[in-house]
Design an enzyme around this catalytic site. Structure first.
Site, PDB file in Angstrom:
ATOM      1  N   VAL A  10      22.207  78.235  33.610  1.00  0.00           N
ATOM      2  CA  VAL A  10      22.701  78.089  34.950  1.00  0.00           C
ATOM      3  C   VAL A  10      24.082  77.673  34.823  1.00  0.00           C
ATOM      4  CG1 VAL A  10      20.410  77.645  36.073  1.00  0.00           C
ATOM      5  CG2 VAL A  10      21.870  75.528  35.125  1.00  0.00           C
ATOM      6  N   SER A  11      24.936  77.996  36.072  1.00  0.00           N
ATOM      7  CA  SER A  11      26.432  77.919  35.755  1.00  0.00           C
ATOM      8  C   SER A  11      26.801  76.437  35.896  1.00  0.00           C
ATOM      9  CB  SER A  11      26.939  78.673  36.888  1.00  0.00           C
ATOM     10  OG  SER A  11      26.716  80.054  36.618  1.00  0.00           O
TER      11      SER A  11
END
Length: 208
Positions: A10-11
């Site tokens: 996930v960023s």
């Protein structure tokens, strides 16, 4: 015995990884074999991904939910895919894209189709990353036009700042004392002095 692994990305810490983890577990990936990074997909300098690659060996299986979870850099995705499938010789399965499952179609035509799909999806992943950055830049520009301020709040000078500067210049108070009286840090105090002197210099030139 070959192992089954999963990779999640996930960023940022604000994004939820549950959907990816649920998908991996549904494929039989044990929780201890799921590696997760909360970092941008711009490159592969991610600690958990690097640790995962060190563990992988010939014949293992790696699951990832979608190609953009692996990364968002077109060239680097292709290079990592080559390392995984050709050098380490593991199978990779992209859950959202059944064509990207190296266990299937190991003949020439199957490999060609998989490579073609991979290149297209890798390009789409990087293109979307670029579009996100452009939308962010456009959003910031639009917000600035509306008067929205970004960064740290501006530190305003007190009404008697000129008097405080004179007291400091005469040696009556120290820079630390002057900064405390002005309600700012020492570094900000010096910056505000430069701004103040520049303003006074400009005013004096205009009067001449």
């Amino acid at each position: 015995m070959n192992n089954v692994y999963g990779y999640v990305r996930v960023s940022s810490i604000d994004q939820n990884e549950d959907r990816q983890i649920i998908a991996l577990k549904s494929k039989g990936v044990a929780e201890q074999n799921i590696f997760m990074d909360k970092l941008s997909g711009k490159d592969f300098q991610r600690p958990q991904y690097k640790e995962l690659v060190q563990k992988l060996k010939n014949g293992d299986l790696l699951y990832v939910l979608s190609i953009d979870r692996l990364g968002r850099n077109y060239k680097e995705i292709l290079e990592q895919w080559r390392i995984l499938t050709k050098e380490i010789e593991v199978d990779v399965c992209v859950i959202d894209m059944p064509l990207l499952d190296t266990r299937n179609g190991k003949d020439l035509m199957g490999t060609f189709i998989a490579d073609l799909v991979l290149q297209i999806l890798s390009f789409v992943a990087e293109n979307e990353r670029d579009n996100i950055k452009k939308r962010q830049a456009q959003g910031i520009a639009a917000a600035k036009l509306k008067g929205v301020k970004f960064g740290r709040p501006e530190c305003n000078t007190p009404p008697d700042f000129a008097k405080i500067i004179k007291e400091w210049e005469r040696g009556h108070i120290t820079a630390v004392n002057a900064a405390e009286i002005s309600g700012m840090s020492k570094a900000t105090f010096y910056r505000k002095i430069r701004e103040y002197n520049l303003l006074k210099s400009t005013e004096n030139r205009l009067k001449k």
